[in-house]
Structures are given as structure tokens and as C-alpha cells.
Motif scaffolding. Sequence first.
Motif, PDB file in Angstrom:
ATOM      1  N   SER A   1       1.558   5.678  -0.598  1.00 26.51           N
ATOM      2  CA  SER A   1       0.997   6.973  -0.218  1.00 26.51           C
ATOM      3  C   SER A   1       0.748   7.822  -1.466  1.00 26.51           C
ATOM      4  CB  SER A   1       1.964   7.702   0.714  1.00 26.51           C
ATOM      5  OG  SER A   1       3.083   8.194  -0.023  1.00 26.51           O
ATOM      6  N   PHE A   2       0.269   9.034  -1.252  1.00 26.98           N
ATOM      7  CA  PHE A   2       0.000   9.937  -2.376  1.00 26.98           C
ATOM      8  C   PHE A   2       1.272  10.319  -3.123  1.00 26.98           C
ATOM      9  CE2 PHE A   2       0.507  12.810   1.323  1.00 26.98           C
ATOM     10  CZ  PHE A   2       1.467  13.681   0.845  1.00 26.98           C
TER      11      PHE A   2
ATOM     12  N   VAL B   1       4.955   6.848  11.748  1.00 25.05           N
ATOM     13  CA  VAL B   1       3.560   6.437  11.529  1.00 25.05           C
ATOM     14  C   VAL B   1       2.776   6.599  12.829  1.00 25.05           C
ATOM     15  CG1 VAL B   1       4.045   4.835   9.641  1.00 25.05           C
ATOM     16  CG2 VAL B   1       4.115   4.021  12.004  1.00 25.05           C
TER      17      VAL B   1
ATOM     18  N   LEU C   1       3.982  14.143   6.251  1.00 23.43           N
ATOM     19  CA  LEU C   1       2.536  14.127   6.058  1.00 23.43           C
ATOM     20  C   LEU C   1       2.092  12.807   5.447  1.00 23.43           C
ATOM     21  CD1 LEU C   1      -0.249  15.513   5.972  1.00 23.43           C
ATOM     22  CD2 LEU C   1       0.409  16.458   3.736  1.00 23.43           C
ATOM     23  N   ALA C   2       2.841  12.315   4.448  1.00 28.84           N
ATOM     24  CA  ALA C   2       2.455  11.092   3.753  1.00 28.84           C
ATOM     25  C   ALA C   2       2.446   9.893   4.689  1.00 28.84           C
ATOM     26  CB  ALA C   2       3.402  10.844   2.574  1.00 28.84           C
TER      27      ALA C   2
ATOM     28  N   THR D   1       0.865  -1.173   0.000  1.00 32.13           N
ATOM     29  CA  THR D   1       0.000   0.000   0.000  1.00 32.13           C
ATOM     30  C   THR D   1       0.903   1.225   0.000  1.00 32.13           C
ATOM     31  OG1 THR D   1      -1.733  -1.154   1.222  1.00 32.13           O
ATOM     32  CG2 THR D   1      -1.767   1.259   1.281  1.00 32.13           C
TER      33      THR D   1
ATOM     34  N   GLU E   1       2.013   9.820   7.826  1.00 30.50           N
ATOM     35  CA  GLU E   1       0.957   9.944   8.834  1.00 30.50           C
ATOM     36  C   GLU E   1      -0.434   9.628   8.283  1.00 30.50           C
ATOM     37  OE1 GLU E   1       3.075  13.324  11.702  1.00 30.50           O
ATOM     38  OE2 GLU E   1       1.519  13.922  10.250  1.00 30.50           O
ATOM     39  N   GLN E   2      -0.545   9.486   6.953  1.00 27.65           N
ATOM     40  CA  GLN E   2      -1.856   9.207   6.360  1.00 27.65           C
ATOM     41  C   GLN E   2      -2.189   7.719   6.309  1.00 27.65           C
ATOM     42  OE1 GLN E   2      -3.704  11.986   5.897  1.00 27.65           O
ATOM     43  NE2 GLN E   2      -1.778  12.800   6.740  1.00 27.65           N
ATOM     44  N   PHE E   3      -1.226   6.855   6.586  1.00 33.31           N
ATOM     45  CA  PHE E   3      -1.521   5.425   6.577  1.00 33.31           C
ATOM     46  C   PHE E   3      -2.499   5.096   7.713  1.00 33.31           C
ATOM     47  CE2 PHE E   3       2.829   4.754   4.525  1.00 33.31           C
ATOM     48  CZ  PHE E   3       2.282   4.543   3.266  1.00 33.31           C
ATOM     49  N   ASP E   4      -3.564   4.413   7.369  1.00 27.08           N
ATOM     50  CA  ASP E   4      -4.582   4.028   8.352  1.00 27.08           C
ATOM     51  C   ASP E   4      -4.219   2.664   8.929  1.00 27.08           C
ATOM     52  OD1 ASP E   4      -6.776   3.482   9.875  1.00 27.08           O
ATOM     53  OD2 ASP E   4      -8.234   3.546   8.230  1.00 27.08           O
TER      54      ASP E   4
END
Length: 370
Positions: A55-56, A100, A76-77, A53, A79-82
Motif C-alpha cells: 500500500s501507500f 479489506v 484507509l490503506a 503488492t 481499503e485501497q487494495f483492488d
Amino acid sequence: MKIAIIHEWLDSYAGSERVVEQMLACYPEADLFALCDFLPENQRGFLGGKVPTTSFIQRLPFARRMFRNYLQLMPLAVEQFDLQGYDLVLSSSHAVAKGVITGPGTRHISYVHSPMRYAWDLQHQYLRQAGLTRGLKGLYTRWLLGRMRAWDQMSASRPDVILGNSRYIAERIRKVWRREADVLHPPVDLDGFPLSTAPRTHFLVASRQVPYKRIELVAEAFARMPELPLTIVGDGPAAPLVAKAAAGSPNITIRGRVPQAELVSLLQTARAFVFAAEEDFGIAMVEAQSCGTPLIVYGRGGARDIVREGETGVFFEQQTPEAIIAAVRAFVAREADFTPEACAAQARQFSIPEFRRKLTGIVRMAMAPA
């Protein structure tokens, strides 16, 4: 357990990717995350068919060639992992993976290859080499590195357990993050570097020839010891400097790059492996010891974990030809004390099975009920 493995970026199969490979071998059921994935097809085997998976950053313009230029977006990227619902997160971090965000029910173990050197102790060297010591672009880069340091230190509180790949890195972690780190040495594939008791005829340097490796110092030292043969293997941008230091010395042979089988043969027949760089760890030193070859190495960095002084090698304490000459002379004076069996035994503590055993033990302890 539901497990996630996080790595910064996947673009080649190198040192940090070998750690990810062994994490996946220990926990093949884990989900894999990376900021971006541009691995060539012929290097994807270590992922075991997993598609990470991303990131953007994966979808940004020119990311395939220039993803490192998006450094300012990487905090920022990541920190976006769920990661909701995961029991365990293992991060392999040399930049931002340790940042993370995990919930209170998730244990996060971060394997740190190094804090970001270009943002901390090597900032000024990085700016000089990149030509960014002045001007608006230089000013912006200094501002950016300052922001990265602040985020890096703040996010260092997020992992529950931090592992450094050597005592040297554990000390750097303590210095810049004020965190204590346990040491877990990286896995080294020793199967291709078997012990040999063949006659030993030469001293050996085998390394990519880049400035910080200081191979020219080794060449200069052996140019002043004409009775001792030295073989230099490898190429790179510092090759002209090395060739100049070795010029006119018939005891020094420069081979350039050689096939792997030939490199192993040179290691197995070397009297000692000479290494003048300061490394975070130093896989090449372990590979040499695995072949039964003693080490003559600069006594800073990961070398202090790898060498048992007086049993598997000797140190020199300054990166100068004079210090190298003294160390080589000291080695020759008691060469019989350094047995191939002792060197190979020392190398085995850095093997892949040892890494897996220690990593799974650390995980068991971290996941045990309080």
C-alpha cells in the motif's frame, strides 16, 4: 480459483507470518498483499519468491522504522487494495487486514490472531506503558483509539467467515465484534520437537522474560520448594526481576538464551513445563507437549485448548506463587498418570499438516455452491 492472501505488514518471520506461510503452501498460486514489506532478505524464504503488492504506507517517510506510527492511516490503506476478480480472499489479521473490501462474488475468510488489544481491553495498560495518560498527545491517542474501535467493529462485518486461533480469541471476537468465529488453531512445526522417553530430572520454564509472562512467580514458587529443581531459559527486560526472585535458591538454575538443540534437550528431559502467562494461544506449550512433556500452566487463554487436564497437564487458576505451588504438588502426587505418549498425541492436533487439512476443508465448504 483466483485467490488473494492479505497480511498487515511483513517485517519479521514470527507467529502470524507462519500462518501466512501455510496459507501460501495450501494455495501457492495466490497473490499476496501487505500494507508494507520490510522483511530482511534472510527471512523471505517462507514467501516462496512472492513479492507482495503493498500500500501507500510502504512509501511514506521513515516507514521502514516507524510504519506502526501510521496506524491511523492503515484502515484507509487496506481499503485501497483492488480485489476485483478474486474468487477467494484469505486475510491474516491482528489489526486491519480483515477490513479489506470485497465484492459480492468474492468469499472472504479472515483468520484472526486477535482483535486489536491496544484499542479494546488493553487500552488503559497501553496508555500507561506509553506514558500517554495525560496531555495533548494522550488526548489525541485516546481519540485515535476511539476512531480505530469504531472502524474495527464496523469492518468486522466484512468477512464472510471469521476464524479465531483459539476458543479464547473466539470469545474475544464475540465480545467486541458480536460475530461468531470458528476455531482453527495456528500451525506448529513439531518436527524439531520429537517425542522422547529419556529420564526426566527437572522442571522447566522457557520463555522470553517480559513482565506479562510472570516468570518471577514461578521462581518464587520453586524457591519455596527447595527439593524440586527448576531450570529457567530465556532473557528479556524482566530478567532482573526473575533473578531477584530466584536469588539464594540452589535448586533454581537460570540459563539465559540457549541454542535450539539444547532447548529441545531440556524439554525432552523435563518433568513438566511450567507456564504462568495468559496467552492467546501458546506455541511453546505445544512444543513442550510434542516432546512428551506435561504442562503445569495458568488456566486461562489458549492453554485451555492445549491441555487435557489430568492427562497432559494441570492448571492453576491464579497467578500467585501459592497457586503454582499447589499445582506442582498436585502434579507430583500423580506424575505417573502423565505419559509422554499422551502428551505427544495431544500436540499432534496442532501440527502443520492438521492446519492445512482443516484450512482447505473450511475453504471448500465456504466456496461450495449454496
